[in-house]
Design a protein around this motif. Structure first.
Motif, PDB file in Angstrom:
ATOM      1  N   THR A 482      36.031  32.466  34.211  1.00 29.24           N
ATOM      2  CA  THR A 482      37.325  32.255  34.487  1.00 29.24           C
ATOM      3  C   THR A 482      37.958  31.899  33.300  1.00 29.24           C
ATOM      4  O   THR A 482      39.201  32.295  32.970  1.00 29.24           O
ATOM      5  N   LEU A 483      37.466  31.029  32.397  1.00 30.17           N
ATOM      6  CA  LEU A 483      38.047  30.344  31.458  1.00 30.17           C
ATOM      7  C   LEU A 483      37.227  30.829  29.893  1.00 30.17           C
ATOM      8  O   LEU A 483      37.221  30.107  29.130  1.00 30.17           O
ATOM      9  N   SER A 484      36.829  32.032  30.072  1.00 29.64           N
ATOM     10  CA  SER A 484      36.016  32.365  28.983  1.00 29.64           C
ATOM     11  C   SER A 484      36.672  32.239  27.553  1.00 29.64           C
ATOM     12  O   SER A 484      37.656  32.953  27.481  1.00 29.64           O
ATOM     13  N   GLY A 485      36.218  31.569  26.836  1.00 25.63           N
ATOM     14  CA  GLY A 485      36.866  31.650  25.409  1.00 25.63           C
ATOM     15  C   GLY A 485      38.000  30.502  25.230  1.00 25.63           C
ATOM     16  O   GLY A 485      38.220  29.993  24.091  1.00 25.63           O
ATOM     17  N   LEU A 793      41.144  41.242  42.505  1.00 23.00           N
ATOM     18  CA  LEU A 793      41.211  42.534  42.213  1.00 23.00           C
ATOM     19  C   LEU A 793      40.218  42.841  40.935  1.00 23.00           C
ATOM     20  O   LEU A 793      39.345  44.015  40.830  1.00 23.00           O
ATOM     21  N   ALA A 794      40.148  42.136  39.832  1.00 21.64           N
ATOM     22  CA  ALA A 794      39.225  42.256  38.894  1.00 21.64           C
ATOM     23  C   ALA A 794      37.656  42.570  39.438  1.00 21.64           C
ATOM     24  O   ALA A 794      36.907  43.292  38.853  1.00 21.64           O
ATOM     25  N   ALA A 795      37.208  41.807  40.385  1.00 21.77           N
ATOM     26  CA  ALA A 795      36.014  41.627  40.728  1.00 21.77           C
ATOM     27  C   ALA A 795      35.820  42.580  42.009  1.00 21.77           C
ATOM     28  O   ALA A 795      34.597  42.664  42.635  1.00 21.77           O
ATOM     29  N   GLU A 796      36.950  43.353  42.332  1.00 24.31           N
ATOM     30  CA  GLU A 796      36.807  44.420  43.384  1.00 24.31           C
ATOM     31  C   GLU A 796      36.564  43.815  44.560  1.00 24.31           C
ATOM     32  O   GLU A 796      35.828  44.165  45.661  1.00 24.31           O
ATOM     33  N   ASP A 797      36.973  42.512  44.773  1.00 23.58           N
ATOM     34  CA  ASP A 797      36.788  41.686  46.072  1.00 23.58           C
ATOM     35  C   ASP A 797      37.906  42.135  47.079  1.00 23.58           C
ATOM     36  O   ASP A 797      38.757  41.171  47.386  1.00 23.58           O
ATOM     37  N   GLN A 836      42.848  50.314  43.964  1.00 22.52           N
ATOM     38  CA  GLN A 836      42.697  49.403  43.191  1.00 22.52           C
ATOM     39  C   GLN A 836      44.076  49.701  42.383  1.00 22.52           C
ATOM     40  O   GLN A 836      44.593  48.640  42.017  1.00 22.52           O
ATOM     41  N   ALA A 837      44.392  50.931  41.999  1.00 22.04           N
ATOM     42  CA  ALA A 837      45.657  51.007  40.990  1.00 22.04           C
ATOM     43  C   ALA A 837      46.639  50.630  41.905  1.00 22.04           C
ATOM     44  O   ALA A 837      47.747  49.962  41.370  1.00 22.04           O
ATOM     45  N   GLU A 838      46.877  50.936  43.052  1.00 20.79           N
ATOM     46  CA  GLU A 838      48.114  50.468  43.939  1.00 20.79           C
ATOM     47  C   GLU A 838      48.159  49.027  43.970  1.00 20.79           C
ATOM     48  O   GLU A 838      49.366  48.735  43.800  1.00 20.79           O
ATOM     49  N   ALA A 839      47.154  48.341  44.399  1.00 24.69           N
ATOM     50  CA  ALA A 839      47.230  46.894  44.321  1.00 24.69           C
ATOM     51  C   ALA A 839      47.619  46.229  42.794  1.00 24.69           C
ATOM     52  O   ALA A 839      48.279  45.553  42.892  1.00 24.69           O
ATOM     53  N   ALA A 840      47.038  47.000  41.873  1.00 22.40           N
ATOM     54  CA  ALA A 840      47.616  46.487  40.516  1.00 22.40           C
ATOM     55  C   ALA A 840      49.139  46.507  40.304  1.00 22.40           C
ATOM     56  O   ALA A 840      49.628  45.799  39.772  1.00 22.40           O
ATOM     57  N   LEU A 841      49.561  47.502  40.922  1.00 27.75           N
ATOM     58  CA  LEU A 841      51.108  47.911  40.535  1.00 27.75           C
ATOM     59  C   LEU A 841      51.867  46.838  41.189  1.00 27.75           C
ATOM     60  O   LEU A 841      52.634  46.261  40.900  1.00 27.75           O
ATOM     61  N   PHE A 842      51.366  46.570  42.659  1.00 21.94           N
ATOM     62  CA  PHE A 842      52.210  45.519  43.317  1.00 21.94           C
ATOM     63  C   PHE A 842      52.095  44.330  42.872  1.00 21.94           C
ATOM     64  O   PHE A 842      53.012  43.551  43.042  1.00 21.94           O
ATOM     65  N   LEU A 843      50.944  44.002  42.275  1.00 20.93           N
ATOM     66  CA  LEU A 843      50.659  42.541  41.913  1.00 20.93           C
ATOM     67  C   LEU A 843      51.439  42.498  40.572  1.00 20.93           C
ATOM     68  O   LEU A 843      51.952  41.373  40.154  1.00 20.93           O
TER      69      LEU A 843
END
Length: 860
Positions: A482-485, A793-797, A836-843
């Motif tokens: 989550t906080l990588s780097g 969304l990134a983890a497709e959960d 996933q694409a539609e969820a990303a747009l709404f987010l």
């Protein structure tokens, strides 16, 4: 024939006669030896030692011409030899001085040692004595003594050999006789013991039968007494909680009115005293449940650290009131996901940490968790614990409080016991808390102990047995990216707290640097910039004496704005939060913070530089839709309290005074909810609930949610309510927040009311009057949800994304954020379709909306 030949013939005849005599002697001796063996067989039936001695002497005497013969047997008691046989008998006195002389000069011992014949002169040199030991290879049993009448030259060697064999057989026979006699004694003794034991067993059996009959009688009496005790406790709980409900309810209502400082002090004292009395009642009931065996442990998968975090957060306000540092830490190799009873584990932790805060005037209280090692256990730990440390976790609560004298440490786990009789007066309590902890820990297969030094502090430790589950893994293996780097500066004067926060952040992929004072922090920021590796965020404690000077000094050193996450006390109010926002604090948390809260706050601070600070969400302003509710309560003060709790909501409240009246009203009117008291005249709540459920079943009308209101606190009473048909259970004294939350659970969504404000152009929100102070709380929750949705969304959960989107529909309209609710529904639908694409747009649209929204407050 010459004279020589005659001589030779005569010699041969003499030799032949001699050989014939030896043959005869040998045959006689062989027969005697054979007879002796037969005699040994007969001995068990007829003979004894005297018979054996006499027969042995007779057979041995036949080998020689003896004037007298004697047989001496060894006396093992005093290592002497006693005359057992003498022939003729009057020679017994003659043999005694002869043997004494032989014993004195060692001849007797030498003969025993050789175990062969020995011939010695008598004392007066007038005769010769034949001695031969009666002995086996391991034991000397006696001595054969004979007074010879013939010269030694006339005795054949075979006679000596035969004598040896006869006496050896006699020795073995004596051993058999002694063994037989010993066995007979043992047999007789055993028979006596068996007879005695048989009599004892018969008596014991009779006594056992009497004891069993008595124990059955006592068990029946105990069961009757236990049922009576349980009924008494349930009754007393109800009777005591009923007036307490009125006291606390009225005090809570009075607290919400305008009061002078003195009046507030009076009301707070009243509330605190009522809460203390309620805690004592709960302790007594808990102890009674355990004693009655009514406590059944769950075995469900859970995260151990969730309970640890909850306990610390619950007690944070009390600790901060006393200016005590309260924090928790966990060893990296601790397995936190396990199977067990999280409720009972939290109960023990809450009691121990609560005691630590109560008895500590200054300093700190630390709750630690780590795997149990054999060296951690005290000497009195049960073997079942000490042999299986890999199935156990060790919990330790350390404080810097008053401590406990060594002579009192063994007593504090007894019920109604405290280390000092003045403790109850100074700090309150029933003296049952630690006794309950001890019993619960033992029920969980563990052990509890204390180490303490007066005036320096105490450490209460306990271990519990937990089961491994599929997700069991050490904490260090549960890391994320989550906080990588991310490069984070941690500034905290408490070394242990700083190290703990560093561990939690590093498990999420962050790189951390720890400093403990302002100068070091400023140098660290400057050095990071010089190394072209600037910090992304700074985590630090709020100090009222510092007044953000450290944060300003750090920010002045950084070339770019350095977002800060600040740990606040539970006492820090909105003024501190607002000032933190103006100073550049991007997020804040109440310490001790939760793992997820820490990681999300740091992540949000890095993503949203300069965003206003927000506060934690509470349940004080739950908004209810229009509902029609039936309150069934016979006790006027309790009825009045519920009416006052609900007076400001859009609820139409009808009242029934008993169960029979409630059944009639529920039959005639379609209610959205029934609040049912259990103890009432005419018809109690249980019977009324069963009657309503039966009428619903027969008439086909929809089942109305029924919430039980009762002062009974036993689990058995809760089960009775649920079995009768109740949908939920609220204990008296009724708390306003708990009552509103329970009503909200059963509120009909179709009739839910919306605020009158409208989202005019999509980027303006009119907040209903009275809710403006809650907007920072809501925004923090919304930011956290948005970050969690991005991760899901990134983890497709999609399941977690659906849940988070759905949650916006319920919370956003209450604050006037209708567009957030609409976008939440869109995100939910996209997640259900796994688009996933539609969820990303709404987010993305949701993120843009929140960044640009203007918040206005309704007037009037």
């Amino acid at each position: 024939m010459g004279e020589d030949e005659h001589t030779r013939i005569k010699q041969l005849e003499e030799q032949n006669a001699r050989l014939s005599e030896e043959k005869s002697i040998a045959l006689d001796a062989l027969e005697m030896a054979t007879t002796l063996g037969t005699f040994e067989t007969r001995l068990d039936e007829h003979g004894g030692v005297q018979t054996l001695v006499r027969e042995t002497a007779t057979r041995a005497s036949s080998l020689f011409r003896l004037e007298a013969v004697g047989v001496y047997l060894a006396n093992e008691d005093d290592a002497s030899f006693d005359l057992a046989y003498c022939d003729p008998e009057d020679y017994g006195d003659w043999f005694e001085p002869e043997l004494e002389a032989l014993i004195e000069d060692g001849t007797f011992a030498w003969a025993l040692y050789r175990n062969k014949h020995v011939i010695v002169s008598t004392r007066n040199e007038q005769g010769r004595l034949l001695l031969h030991a009666i002995a086996t290879a391991s034991h000397g049993r006696g001595m054969f003594v004979g007074l010879l009448k013939q010269p030694e030259r006339e005795i054949y060697d075979i006679s000596y050999s035969l004598l040896t064999n006869i006496l050896l057989s006699a020795a073995h026979a004596l051993e058999n006789v002694y063994l037989f006699m010993a066995l007979k004694q043992v047999k007789d003794s055993l028979e006596m013991q068996v007879a005695e034991r048989t009599r004892d067993i018969r008596r014991s059996h009779q006594e056992l039968e009497k004891a069993l009959a008595n124990s059955e009688k006592l068990a029946r009496e105990a069961e009757i007494a236990n049922n009576a005790k349980t009924e008494f406790l349930a009754r007393m709980s109800h009777e005591i909680r009923t007036p307490i409900n009125s006291i606390l309810g009225m005090a809570e209502l009075l607290w919400e009115t305008e009061l002078t400082p003195t009046q507030k002090d009076y009301v707070q004292t009243s509330r605190s005293s009522g809460e203390m009395l309620l805690d004592i009642i709960n302790d007594i009931l808990d102890f009674a449940r355990i004693e009655a065996g009514e406590v059944l442990l769950e075995n469900v998968p859970f995260d151990v650290l969730d309970g640890v975090e909850d306990v610390c957060r619950v007690l944070a306000f009390r600790a901060h009131e006393k200016n005590i540092d309260l924090y928790w830490r966990v060893a990296p190799d601790t397995v936190t996901h396990a199977g067990g009873d999280p409720k009972r584990l939290s109960q023990v932790l809450l009691n121990l940490v609560g005691n630590a805060v109560k008895f500590t005037a200054h300093g700190e209280v630390v709750l630690e968790v780590k795997p149990l090692a054999p060296g951690d256990l005290p000497k009195d730990a049960p073997r079942c614990v000490s042999r299986s440390p890999h199935f156990y976790l060790l919990f330790s609560v350390t404080d810097t409080g008053v401590g406990i004298p060594e002579d009192k440490q063994a007593l504090i786990f007894e019920h109604f016991s405290q280390a000092d009789s003045s403790t109850t007066r100074r700090f309150g309590g029933s003296g049952l808390g630690l006794a309950i902890c001890k019993k619960l820990v033992e029920l969980m297969g563990g052990h509890i102990w204390v180490r303490s030094t007066p005036e320096k502090g105490s450490t209460f430790s306990f271990c519990v047995r937990l089961q491994e589950v599929e997700s069991s893994a050490p904490l260090y293996a549960q890391g994320s990216t989550t906080l990588s780097g991310a490069h984070v500066l941690i500034v905290d004067a408490n070394h242990n707290v700083a190290a703990h926060h560093s561990l939690l952040l590093e498990l999420s992929g962050a790189r951390t640097i720890i400093q403990h004072e302002q100068d070091g922090a400023v140098r660290a920021v400057a050095q990071a910039q010089a190394d072209a590796d600037p910090f992304d965020c700074v985590l630090l404690n709020y100090d009222a004496n510092d007044e953000f000077q450290m944060l300003r000094a750090i920010s002045a050193t950084a070339s770019n704005m350095l977002p800060a996450v600040m740990l606040l006390s539970a006492l820090d109010g909105s003024a501190v939060v607002d000032k933190a926002a103006r100073t550049g604090v991007a997020a804040h948390m109440v310490r001790p913070c939760r793992r997820r809260e820490l990681v999300e706050s740091v992540g949000m601070a890095i993503r949203r530089k300069g965003s206003p600070v927000s506060r934690s969400v509470t349940t004080d302003d739950i908004r209810l839709p229009a509902m029609r509710v039936l309150l069934v309560e016979d006790h006027l003060p309790n009825r009045r309290i519920v009416q006052l709790f609900l007076k400001d909501g859009p609820l139409l409240l009808d009242v029934a005074g008993d169960g029979a009246e409630a059944v009639c009203m529920a039959r005639e009117t379609a209610y959205d909810l029934v609040l049912m008291d259990m103890e009432m005249p005419v018809m109690d709540g249980l019977e009324a609930t069963r009657t309503i459920r039966q009428e619903e079943k027969h008439s086909g009308r929809a089942a109305v949610p029924i919430v039980a209101l009762t002062a009974h606190a036993l689990d058995s009473e809760r089960r009775r309510c649920l079995d009768a048909g109740c949908d939920a259970f609220v204990s008296k004294p009724v708390r306003k927040s708990e009552l509103l939350e329970t009503i909200a659970r059963f509120a009909p969504t179709a009739s839910a009311t919306c605020p009158s404000s409208q989202d005019l152009d999509g980027h303006i929100v009119n907040v209903p009057k009275g809710l403006e102070d809650l907007i920072p709380q809501y925004l923090e929750s919304l930011y956290n949800d948005m970050a969690a949705m991005q991760e899901a969304l990134a983890a497709e959960d999609y399941e977690n994304l659906r849940r988070l989107g759905h949650s916006q529909k319920g919370s956003a309209p209450a604050y006037g954020f209708y567009r957030v609710a609409e976008l939440g529904i869109c995100i939910q639908q996209a997640a259900e379709a796994k688009n996933q694409a539609e969820a990303a747009l709404f987010l993305a649209e949701l993120d843009d909306y929140v960044k640009n929204v203007r918040i206005m407050t309704e007037e009037g």
